[in-house]
Design an enzyme around this catalytic site. Structure first.
Site, mmCIF file in Angstrom:
data_model
loop_
_atom_site.group_PDB
_atom_site.id
_atom_site.type_symbol
_atom_site.label_atom_id
_atom_site.label_comp_id
_atom_site.label_asym_id
_atom_site.label_seq_id
_atom_site.Cartn_x
_atom_site.Cartn_y
_atom_site.Cartn_z
ATOM 1 N NE ARG A 49 29.456 32.886 38.200
ATOM 2 C CZ ARG A 49 29.097 33.074 39.994
ATOM 3 N NH1 ARG A 49 28.363 33.805 39.605
ATOM 4 N NH2 ARG A 49 30.280 32.324 40.468
ATOM 5 C CG ASP A 50 35.716 36.630 34.959
ATOM 6 O OD1 ASP A 50 35.069 38.111 34.615
ATOM 7 O OD2 ASP A 50 37.720 37.032 35.410
ATOM 8 C CG LEU A 51 34.857 34.497 27.316
ATOM 9 C CD1 LEU A 51 35.998 33.275 27.865
ATOM 10 C CD2 LEU A 51 33.558 34.440 26.312
#
Length: 217
Positions: A49-51
């Site tokens: 979710r936060d690549l």
């Protein structure tokens, strides 16, 4: 000592030359394989979710590692997607269905990977302002306009253009644009991405991506 990949994007020309195309492609492959493990081979399916560039670190041999799982969600193997009212992450890397509807899945990480892949190829940041014919664009929109114009190689970091494998670079741009397509169902799976990067099979043509205009981070 580990090096945050976002700092690599900010290096001056003489230092960026150390990370040639061969090494950049290894970094792309390493990130893709890492996500494939999280999505498919881990005991529980993990959606990061936060690549983004600042969550990729390189070790002393410039091998990539995905870091910072503070926003990750664990799925059961049979879960396909989830919904949340609390949108977290970095907007420029977020898929449209996540930003607008709070829906996230493995295809959300695929979208983020596509953005990151275009950053690695171009040495440009998604947060930066780019223009074509006076129109402000983010990196995704810029890459798409070059693709439509039949000159996608213009996206490539000038340092790489003389020494890279042109076919391999163009394949990466194609894959990156497939990953950032507007509809999640149209994006490739993580397994497909790994296969597309390493095979010589003909790739599907990308459709118009999401979020072409300049977006604030």
């Amino acid at each position: 000592m580990d090096l945050c990949f976002c700092k690599v994007l900010d290096l001056d020309q003489s230092k960026r030359e150390i990370i040639d195309w061969k090494k950049r492609f290894e970094i792309i492959e390493g990130i893709a394989q890492g996500l494939l493990y999280l999505h498919k081979y881990s005991r529980l399916r993990i959606i990061h979710r936060d690549l983004k560039a600042s969550n990729i670190v390189l070790d002393e041999n410039l091998n990539p590692k995905i870091s910072d799982f503070g926003m990750a969600r664990i799925f059961k193997i049979n879960d396909l997607q989830a919904n949340t009212n609390q949108i977290v992450g970095t907007r420029c890397y977020m898929s449209p269905e996540y930003v607008m509807e709070g829906i996230f899945s493995v295809k959300s990480d695929v979208f983020s990977f596509g953005v990151l892949l275009l950053e690695i190829v171009s040495d440009k940041r998604i947060q930066g302002l780019l223009e074509i014919d006076g129109h402000p664009l983010n990196l995704v929109g810029y890459a798409w306009e070059l693709w439509k114009a039949g000159i996608p190689f213009e996206l490539v970091d000038p340092i790489l253009r003389e020494s890279c494998s042109k076919d391999q670079v163009l394949r990466c741009i194609n894959v990156g644009l497939l990953c950032v397509e507007d509809s999640a169902t149209d994006r490739p799976t993580r397994s497909d991405v790994v296969s597309m990067l390493t095979s010589e099979a003909q790739l599907p043509l990308p459709r118009q991506p999401a979020f072409q205009i300049q977006e604030l981070p």
